[in-house]
Structure formats: C-alpha cells, structure tokens
Design a protein around this motif. Structure first.
Motif, PDB file in Angstrom:
ATOM      1  N   UNK A 113       0.843  -1.198   0.000  1.00  0.00           N
ATOM      2  CA  UNK A 113       0.000   0.000   0.000  1.00  0.00           C
ATOM      3  C   UNK A 113       0.876   1.245   0.000  1.00  0.00           C
ATOM      4  N   UNK A 114       1.911   1.259   0.820  1.00  0.00           N
ATOM      5  CA  UNK A 114       2.813   2.419   0.878  1.00  0.00           C
ATOM      6  C   UNK A 114       3.507   2.643  -0.464  1.00  0.00           C
ATOM      7  N   UNK A 115       3.987   1.582  -1.082  1.00  0.00           N
ATOM      8  CA  UNK A 115       4.672   1.739  -2.365  1.00  0.00           C
ATOM      9  C   UNK A 115       3.715   2.222  -3.448  1.00  0.00           C
ATOM     10  N   UNK A 116       2.487   1.735  -3.449  1.00  0.00           N
ATOM     11  CA  UNK A 116       1.496   2.213  -4.424  1.00  0.00           C
ATOM     12  C   UNK A 116       1.191   3.693  -4.186  1.00  0.00           C
ATOM     13  N   UNK A 117       1.060   4.080  -2.920  1.00  0.00           N
ATOM     14  CA  UNK A 117       0.801   5.494  -2.605  1.00  0.00           C
ATOM     15  C   UNK A 117       1.970   6.373  -3.017  1.00  0.00           C
ATOM     16  N   UNK A 118       3.185   5.911  -2.786  1.00  0.00           N
ATOM     17  CA  UNK A 118       4.361   6.689  -3.191  1.00  0.00           C
ATOM     18  C   UNK A 118       4.368   6.896  -4.707  1.00  0.00           C
ATOM     19  N   UNK A 119       4.016   5.860  -5.441  1.00  0.00           N
ATOM     20  CA  UNK A 119       3.997   5.969  -6.906  1.00  0.00           C
ATOM     21  C   UNK A 119       2.942   6.969  -7.384  1.00  0.00           C
ATOM     22  N   UNK A 120       1.759   6.895  -6.808  1.00  0.00           N
ATOM     23  CA  UNK A 120       0.710   7.822  -7.262  1.00  0.00           C
ATOM     24  C   UNK A 120       1.050   9.247  -6.837  1.00  0.00           C
ATOM     25  N   UNK A 121       1.656   9.409  -5.673  1.00  0.00           N
ATOM     26  CA  UNK A 121       2.063  10.754  -5.250  1.00  0.00           C
ATOM     27  C   UNK A 121       3.108  11.321  -6.200  1.00  0.00           C
ATOM     28  N   UNK A 122       4.017  10.481  -6.670  1.00  0.00           N
ATOM     29  CA  UNK A 122       5.000  10.940  -7.646  1.00  0.00           C
ATOM     30  C   UNK A 122       4.309  11.427  -8.920  1.00  0.00           C
ATOM     31  N   UNK A 123       3.282  10.714  -9.351  1.00  0.00           N
ATOM     32  CA  UNK A 123       2.537  11.128 -10.549  1.00  0.00           C
ATOM     33  C   UNK A 123       1.803  12.436 -10.317  1.00  0.00           C
ATOM     34  N   UNK A 124       1.225  12.612  -9.141  1.00  0.00           N
ATOM     35  CA  UNK A 124       0.516  13.853  -8.821  1.00  0.00           C
ATOM     36  C   UNK A 124       1.492  15.023  -8.810  1.00  0.00           C
ATOM     37  N   UNK A 125       2.633  14.838  -8.169  1.00  0.00           N
ATOM     38  CA  UNK A 125       3.650  15.895  -8.133  1.00  0.00           C
ATOM     39  C   UNK A 125       4.095  16.244  -9.544  1.00  0.00           C
ATOM     40  N   UNK A 126       4.342  15.237 -10.360  1.00  0.00           N
ATOM     41  CA  UNK A 126       4.777  15.474 -11.735  1.00  0.00           C
ATOM     42  C   UNK A 126       3.711  16.217 -12.539  1.00  0.00           C
ATOM     43  N   UNK A 127       2.451  15.873 -12.323  1.00  0.00           N
ATOM     44  CA  UNK A 127       1.364  16.511 -13.072  1.00  0.00           C
ATOM     45  C   UNK A 127       1.184  17.973 -12.699  1.00  0.00           C
ATOM     46  N   UNK A 128       1.356  18.297 -11.414  1.00  0.00           N
ATOM     47  CA  UNK A 128       1.097  19.663 -10.953  1.00  0.00           C
ATOM     48  C   UNK A 128       2.350  20.527 -10.815  1.00  0.00           C
ATOM     49  N   UNK A 129       3.522  19.956 -10.934  1.00  0.00           N
ATOM     50  CA  UNK A 129       4.765  20.723 -10.782  1.00  0.00           C
ATOM     51  C   UNK A 129       4.847  21.932 -11.704  1.00  0.00           C
ATOM     52  N   UNK A 130       4.403  21.835 -12.963  1.00  0.00           N
ATOM     53  CA  UNK A 130       4.504  23.014 -13.835  1.00  0.00           C
ATOM     54  C   UNK A 130       3.672  24.213 -13.361  1.00  0.00           C
ATOM     55  N   UNK A 131       2.713  23.978 -12.468  1.00  0.00           N
ATOM     56  CA  UNK A 131       1.838  25.049 -12.008  1.00  0.00           C
ATOM     57  C   UNK A 131       2.247  25.616 -10.651  1.00  0.00           C
ATOM     58  N   UNK A 132       3.260  25.034 -10.054  1.00  0.00           N
ATOM     59  CA  UNK A 132       3.713  25.480  -8.735  1.00  0.00           C
ATOM     60  C   UNK A 132       4.476  26.790  -8.865  1.00  0.00           C
ATOM     61  N   UNK A 133       4.347  27.658  -7.891  1.00  0.00           N
ATOM     62  CA  UNK A 133       5.125  28.905  -7.923  1.00  0.00           C
ATOM     63  C   UNK A 133       6.621  28.607  -7.951  1.00  0.00           C
ATOM     64  N   UNK A 134       7.351  29.482  -8.587  1.00  0.00           N
ATOM     65  CA  UNK A 134       8.799  29.312  -8.676  1.00  0.00           C
ATOM     66  C   UNK A 134       9.398  29.205  -7.282  1.00  0.00           C
ATOM     67  N   UNK A 135      10.315  28.307  -7.128  1.00  0.00           N
ATOM     68  CA  UNK A 135      10.995  28.144  -5.854  1.00  0.00           C
ATOM     69  C   UNK A 135      10.330  27.148  -4.914  1.00  0.00           C
ATOM     70  N   UNK A 136       9.183  26.607  -5.296  1.00  0.00           N
ATOM     71  CA  UNK A 136       8.514  25.618  -4.452  1.00  0.00           C
ATOM     72  C   UNK A 136       9.128  24.263  -4.740  1.00  0.00           C
TER      73      UNK A 136
END
Length: 115
Positions: free
Chosen positions: A58-81
């Motif tokens: 469960x932890x490894x699956x959650x880590x993988x999906x969190x990585x995908x979420x971060x990757x999807x939203x990273x372009x919209x994060x304010x600079x320096x975040x």
C-alpha cells in the motif's frame, strides 16, 4: 491545470509484494481501491508478516501515485517551491510568503478602512 486534474481523475497505481503474492492499487487521492491476494501463501504467513506485507505494498502504491501527482502539478507550482518537500509534508506556506516578501504586507485590520 484542468488537463492535469482530468488525467489524474481516474489514475491508479499498483504495487506488488516481493513474493508476488499481494498487490495493492490506490487512486490519485491515495485511497486503497483494490487489494488482492494472488496466491494462497498469505494463509500460512504469521499475522505480523502479513500485516507488514500489506502495509508495504500500500505504501509503495501510494508513493507511486504521489509521484505522478507531483509530476502533473509541478509546472503550475510557484517558482521556488520544492514539490518533493511539499509531497513529503515539508511545505511551509508562511515561509513561502516570507521568501516572496509578502509576509509583511500592510493590510488593513478587519473592520477598518484600508490605507
């Protein structure tokens, strides 16, 4: 941003135990949506070992999906975040505002006219 949200709306990630006997699938919110016991090996596992194996997949699956979420939203994060720090719970909004010089804005007190 709506494309990123849409792509994650039905996204899932799966992790499989090292012995291939257990798999867990989570959705983009990190909720467990499926847990499979692929063999009968779990029947002979001591309870603590079975519990540890389930928690691990469960932890490894959650880590993988969190990585995908971060990757999807990273372009919209304010600079320096630091999105990895934010994912790990290390995001400090007050510090971000301070870094941007916005922590000392001269805002009117509630109920009083502005400057």
């Amino acid at each position: 941003m709506s494309k990123a949200s849409a792509s994650l709306a039905s996204a899932t990630e799966e992790a499989v135990s090292k012995d291939r006997g257990i798999s867990a699938t989570v959705n983009a919110e990190g909720e467990l949506v499926d847990l499979k016991f692929r063999t009968n090996a779990y029947k002979s596992m001591p309870p603590a070992e079975l519990s540890a194996a389930v928690r691990d997949v469960v932890k490894r699956a959650r880590d993988r999906i969190q990585d995908r979420v971060v990757e999807a939203y990273a372009p919209f994060a304010p600079e320096g975040i630091d999105m990895e720090a934010a994912r790990a719970g290390g995001f400090n909004p007050a510090q971000m505002l301070a870094d941007l010089g916005l922590d000392r804005l001269d805002l009117p007190e509630p109920g009083r006219p502005g400057n």
